[in-house]
Design an enzyme around this catalytic site. Structure first.
Site, PDB file in Angstrom:
ATOM      1  CE  LYS A 196      -8.835  -0.484  -6.492  1.00  0.00           C
ATOM      2  NZ  LYS A 196      -8.422  -1.765  -7.023  1.00  0.00           N
ATOM      3  CE  LYS A 254      -6.626  -0.597  -3.417  1.00  0.00           C
ATOM      4  NZ  LYS A 254      -6.548  -1.803  -4.329  1.00  0.00           N
ATOM      5  CE1 TYR A 319       1.206  -4.499  -0.110  1.00  0.00           C
ATOM      6  CE2 TYR A 319       0.249  -2.131   0.119  1.00  0.00           C
ATOM      7  CZ  TYR A 319       0.262  -3.349  -0.566  1.00  0.00           C
ATOM      8  OH  TYR A 319      -0.357  -3.456  -1.621  1.00  0.00           O
TER       9      TYR A 319
HETATM   10  C1  PBG Z   1      -5.943  -3.880  -8.937  1.00  0.00           C
HETATM   11  C2  PBG Z   1      -5.673  -3.459  -7.478  1.00  0.00           C
HETATM   12  C3  PBG Z   1      -4.841  -2.374  -7.201  1.00  0.00           C
HETATM   13  C4  PBG Z   1      -4.653  -2.518  -5.895  1.00  0.00           C
HETATM   14  C5  PBG Z   1      -5.233  -3.711  -5.469  1.00  0.00           C
HETATM   15  N1  PBG Z   1      -5.911  -4.484  -6.269  1.00  0.00           N
HETATM   16  C6  PBG Z   1      -4.607  -1.324  -7.988  1.00  0.00           C
HETATM   17  C7  PBG Z   1      -5.259  -0.593  -9.099  1.00  0.00           C
HETATM   18  O1  PBG Z   1      -6.558  -0.469  -8.900  1.00  0.00           O
HETATM   19  O2  PBG Z   1      -4.703  -0.092  -9.999  1.00  0.00           O
HETATM   20  C8  PBG Z   1      -3.923  -1.199  -5.187  1.00  0.00           C
HETATM   21  C9  PBG Z   1      -3.326  -1.702  -3.860  1.00  0.00           C
HETATM   22  C10 PBG Z   1      -2.245  -1.012  -3.362  1.00  0.00           C
HETATM   23  O3  PBG Z   1      -1.881   0.251  -4.010  1.00  0.00           O
HETATM   24  O4  PBG Z   1      -1.570  -1.314  -2.201  1.00  0.00           O
HETATM   25  N2  PBG Z   1      -7.309  -4.565  -9.109  1.00  0.00           N
END
Ligand code: PBG
Length: 329
Positions: A196, A254, A319
């Site tokens: 991530k 991600k 989404y």
């Molecule tokens: C938080 C989390 C995030 C997303 C999923 N879980 C945001 C972040 O890490 O700040 C982002 C998902 C998206 O942008 O669609 N743990």
């Protein structure tokens, strides 16, 4: 060699193109993210995510029935936590009657066979909008991992099929796995956000949950001390292999589109299912450009999702799931 091989023969009609097509999108590919809020009869559109909503539990009940009837069989739950319940330690995350725990039960009640995955991270519960407990400007790793493990057990008790830690603390998968085993939840799976990245494309999501890092003295402005540097590729493989060794059943990359090289690399190297999260900013870009008439919404959406699957995704959190199913059915 030409003319023995004229590649255009295989593109001459939709019939032949559909016969030789390598990547097909179906409802089974999708994991549907859902945003849940307190209240009754709430269906609030998220300003930076047109046509995407936050639901109160009663509306969530109807929504998951609709998803199931459309052939969408798994959801990923996120909660928007009232400000008064936020603190530094994510105490509310462990409330057995908290919003997440009630949301899990609501989904299972509406559709018992719906696969329920839950977001495991502190940010929606943190007064600082970070995924970890903060001490003097530092995001504490091991103290945070203890909360994530307890939170995972709490979600499993409420009926979650999979927990999905999205925090990027070190060692959290092993701690979560051990905690689940200790409590007898050996059938509860872990989908780990393994690679991530610290991405600019999470902006609309943070609007949806009101979970952006706060601007205050001694609070890190961004998440770059725990989420990955977008410049790194080898590190993604290392993170993913560690998560598998620690007990992850599914790994995730991600965001999606900017990281398709990472998706393919991981798909080639690992032998567990690979999920990709097409994040909120990716959704917002297509919505915004198509509202202006600058892109064809459906064509751009399908092209990006096919690219994500072609790159190696077994599972896509998106989404667009409902939009796609409406389009292809
Ligand atoms: C938080 C989390 C995030 C997303 C999923 N879980 C945001 C972040 O890490 O700040 C982002 C998902 C998206 O942008 O669609 N743990």
């Amino acid at each position: 060699m030409y003319p023995l091989r004229r590649n255009r023969r295989l593109r001459a009609s939709e019939t032949i193109r559909s016969m030789v097509r390598e990547t097909i999108i179906s409802p089974n590919d999708f994991l549907v993210p859902l945003f849940v809020v307190e209240g009754k009869g709430v269906r609030e559109e998220i300003p930076s995510m047109p046509n995407y909503y936050r639901y109160s539990l009663d509306v969530l009940h109807k929504e998951v029935k609709e998803l199931w009837n459309m052939g969408l069989k798994s959801v990923l739950l996120f909660v928007k936590v009232p400000e008064a319940l936020k603190d530094n330690e994510g105490t509310e995350a462990l409330n057995s009657n908290g919003l997440m725990q009630r949301a899990i039960k609501t989904v299972k009640n509406a559709v018992p066979d719906m696969l329920v995955m839950t977001d495991v991270a502190l940010d929606p519960y943190s007064i600082y909008g970070h995924d970890g407990i903060i001490d003097q400007g530092e995001i504490l790793n091991d103290e945070t991992v203890d909360v994530l493990a307890a939170m995972s057990v709490s979600h499993a008790e409420a009926g979650a099929d999979f927990v999905a830690p999205s925090d990027m603390m070190d060692g959290r998968i092993l701690s979560i796995r051990e905690a689940l085993e200790d409590e007898g939840f050996y059938n509860t799976g872990i989908m780990s956000y393994s690679a991530k990245y610290a991405s600019a494309f999470y902006g609309p999501f943070r609007d949806a949950l009101d979970s952006a890092p706060v601007d205050a003295k001694n609070i890190p402005k961004d998440k770059s001390t725990y989420q990955m540097d977008p410049a790194n590729r080898d590190e993604a493989l290392r993170e993913t292999e560690m998560d598998i060794d620690e007990g992850a059943d599914i790994v995730m990359v991600k965001p999606g589109l900017c990281y398709l090289d990472i998706v393919r690399e991981i798909r080639n190297e690992v032998e567990v299912p690979v999920a990709v999260y097409q994040v909120s900013g990716e959704y917002a870009m297509i919505k915004a450009a198509s509202e202006r008439g600058w892109l064809d919404h459906d064509a751009a959406m399908m092209e990006q999702l096919i690219a994500i699957k072609r790159a190696g995704a077994h599972i896509i959190a998106s989404y667009f799931a409902k939009d796609v199913v409406k389009l292809i059915s």
